[in-house]
Design an enzyme around this catalytic site. Structure first.
Site, short mmCIF file in Angstrom:
data_model
loop_
_atom_site.label_atom_id
_atom_site.label_comp_id
_atom_site.label_asym_id
_atom_site.label_seq_id
_atom_site.Cartn_x
_atom_site.Cartn_y
_atom_site.Cartn_z
N LYS A 1 -6.73 -11.26 -8.64
CA LYS A 1 -7.54 -11.73 -7.37
C LYS A 1 -9.19 -10.51 -7.52
O LYS A 1 -8.92 -9.47 -8.38
CB LYS A 1 -7.05 -10.72 -5.40
CG LYS A 1 -8.03 -11.52 -5.09
CD LYS A 1 -6.91 -10.37 -3.79
CE LYS A 1 -7.47 -9.52 -2.60
NZ LYS A 1 -7.95 -9.07 -1.54
N LYS B 1 0.68 -1.57 0.50
CA LYS B 1 0.50 0.06 -0.14
C LYS B 1 0.45 1.22 0.03
O LYS B 1 0.35 2.64 -0.84
CB LYS B 1 -1.15 -0.20 1.02
CG LYS B 1 -2.13 -1.19 0.96
CD LYS B 1 -3.13 -0.25 2.01
CE LYS B 1 -4.36 -1.86 0.68
NZ LYS B 1 -4.43 -2.08 1.79
N LYS C 1 -12.54 -4.51 -5.62
CA LYS C 1 -12.90 -3.90 -6.15
C LYS C 1 -11.61 -2.65 -7.16
O LYS C 1 -12.63 -2.23 -8.39
CB LYS C 1 -13.10 -2.84 -5.27
CG LYS C 1 -13.96 -1.29 -5.58
CD LYS C 1 -13.63 -0.21 -4.35
CE LYS C 1 -13.14 0.92 -4.64
NZ LYS C 1 -12.94 1.72 -3.14
P1 AMP Z 1 -12.63 -6.14 2.17
O1 AMP Z 1 -12.70 -5.83 1.23
O2 AMP Z 1 -10.01 -6.12 2.44
O3 AMP Z 1 -12.74 -5.51 3.48
O4 AMP Z 1 -12.25 -7.57 2.04
C1 AMP Z 1 -13.23 -7.58 3.34
C2 AMP Z 1 -13.47 -9.78 3.20
O5 AMP Z 1 -13.72 -10.52 1.73
C3 AMP Z 1 -12.28 -9.90 4.29
O6 AMP Z 1 -12.50 -11.49 4.65
C4 AMP Z 1 -11.38 -10.92 2.49
O7 AMP Z 1 -10.76 -12.01 3.12
C5 AMP Z 1 -12.48 -10.94 1.36
N1 AMP Z 1 -12.08 -11.17 0.64
C6 AMP Z 1 -11.98 -10.01 -0.18
N2 AMP Z 1 -11.34 -10.30 -1.48
C7 AMP Z 1 -11.48 -11.69 -1.48
C8 AMP Z 1 -10.78 -13.01 -2.49
N3 AMP Z 1 -10.96 -12.06 -3.46
N4 AMP Z 1 -11.27 -13.24 -2.71
C9 AMP Z 1 -11.51 -14.26 -1.13
N5 AMP Z 1 -12.10 -13.24 0.20
C10 AMP Z 1 -12.26 -11.94 -0.47
#
Ligand code: AMP
Length: 332
Positions: free
Chosen positions: A202, A117, A205
């Site tokens: 991956k 980041k 967003k």
């Molecule tokens: P965040 O968007 O970083 O707040 O992620 C929220 C939750 O979604 C966390 O538990 C991440 O590990 C999970 N997560 C985000 N992107 C993925 C993905 N592509 N595959 C699986 N889990 C995800």
């Protein structure tokens, strides 16, 4: 010893919509745990969203309402589980501050996601102090609830490790056993722990490669039609490489017949168009109940759910803070 049944998990409100990676990696597990009788605390992390969105904060509140709608649409039952916004439970800030006094800087500088980041932001003059402290705030979010486990996708594993280290260090410094190590609950199915995006990176967003839970059936169909497939498979009879094809990856997640679909793709007896048509049907059917539930939830319903969720969260959070202050010798 019988363990407590509390579970803490959360998502940042950087975006108004959750994607199927968030659902498969985390949210679906929360719903399963709720149905198994765990006491769920489902947080929406608005302060965490600020680490990357401080210049664009006006949308964060609205995003919280939309993310809460996704939680409830996906099966989180506010009668059973507390759904709340991080900034509505001020104890998160207090514990974060106290942990920021006890956490060595070197631990934070070594977190791999911090380095990534930091490189994105470009220079310490632009880098907010909160970015380095992100895992400290996340640890406060978790340990306030002294949970049995934390269900997340694979990408969060390094943050969870440092959280247990911060808790153990606190115990040692203040001769207490307040913070017991929590379990990381990452989906065993690797396909769910890290869901690929439409372009095979991956799903995220920031890469603009997502299928969102709240996308309409038509939007989902259009996205699947544009998804990345085997580049060398031009004609139906060309052999496919399902491991590198986003459509085949989603078939593996959602289609009961994925093994024969993959074999036919490999053998050149099935084309990308057929894979896409079948996936669109299966995926839209899978998401239909979530979309229908979402359409039935008003903003007022959600505000009410968040209000009650924060009240429930505060009961556990304030009890933990009393113990923390007492362990540290601070005045109550
Ligand atoms: P965040 O968007 O970083 O707040 O992620 C929220 C939750 O979604 C966390 O538990 C991440 O590990 C999970 N997560 C985000 N992107 C993925 C993905 N592509 N595959 C699986 N889990 C995800």
């Amino acid at each position: 010893m019988e363990h407590n049944k509390r579970i803490l998990s959360g998502m940042r409100s950087t975006n108004p919509k959750l994607h199927i990676g968030n659902y498969e990696g985390a949210l679906r597990n929360w719903v399963d745990l709720q149905e198994q009788g765990y006491e769920m605390y489902c947080m929406i992390a608005d302060w965490h969203a600020l680490t990357t969105m401080f210049e664009d904060s006006s949308v964060i509140g609205r995003n919280c309402l939309e993310v809460a709608k996704d939680y409830v649409s996906a099966g989180i039952d506010p009668g059973k589980s507390a759904v709340f916004v991080q900034s509505n439970v001020k104890e998160h800030a207090e514990l974060h501050l106290l942990f920021s006094m006890t956490t060595p800087l070197g631990w934070l500088e070594r977190v791999p996601t911090y380095k990534e980041k930091q490189a994105d932001i470009g220079g310490t003059e632009r880098e907010p102090y909160g970015l380095l402290g992100y895992p400290v705030l996340q640890t406060a979010d978790i340990l306030l609830y002294r949970p049995y486990g934390v269900p997340v996708g694979r990408d969060q594993a390094p943050h969870l490790e440092i959280g247990n280290d911060i808790g153990t260090r606190f115990n040692r410094l203040f001769s207490t056993d307040l913070f017991q190590p929590y379990k990381y609950m990452i989906p065993e199915d690797e396909n769910r722990a890290k869901v690929p995006g439409l372009d095979m990176r991956k799903m995220s967003k920031s890469y603009d490669n997502c299928i969102y839970l709240s996308d309409s059936a038509d939007e989902t169909a259009a996205k699947v039609k544009s998804a990345f497939t085997t580049p060398t498979k031009i004609k139906l009879s060309d052999p496919g490489i399902p491991e590198g094809c986003a459509v085949c990856q989603y078939l593996k997640l959602y289609s009961p017949n994925w093994e024969s679909q993959w074999q036919e793709d490999r053998d050149g007896v099935r084309g990308c168009m057929q894979n896409k048509r079948e996936l669109i049907e299966i995926l839209n059917e899978y998401l239909r109940p979530i979309r229908e539930k979402r359409a039935s939830i008003s903003d007022d319903d959600i505000r009410d759910i968040l209000h009650h969720g924060a009240e429930r969260a505060r009961v556990v959070a304030s009890a933990t803070m009393e113990k923390v202050r007492s362990a540290m010798g601070l005045l109550p």
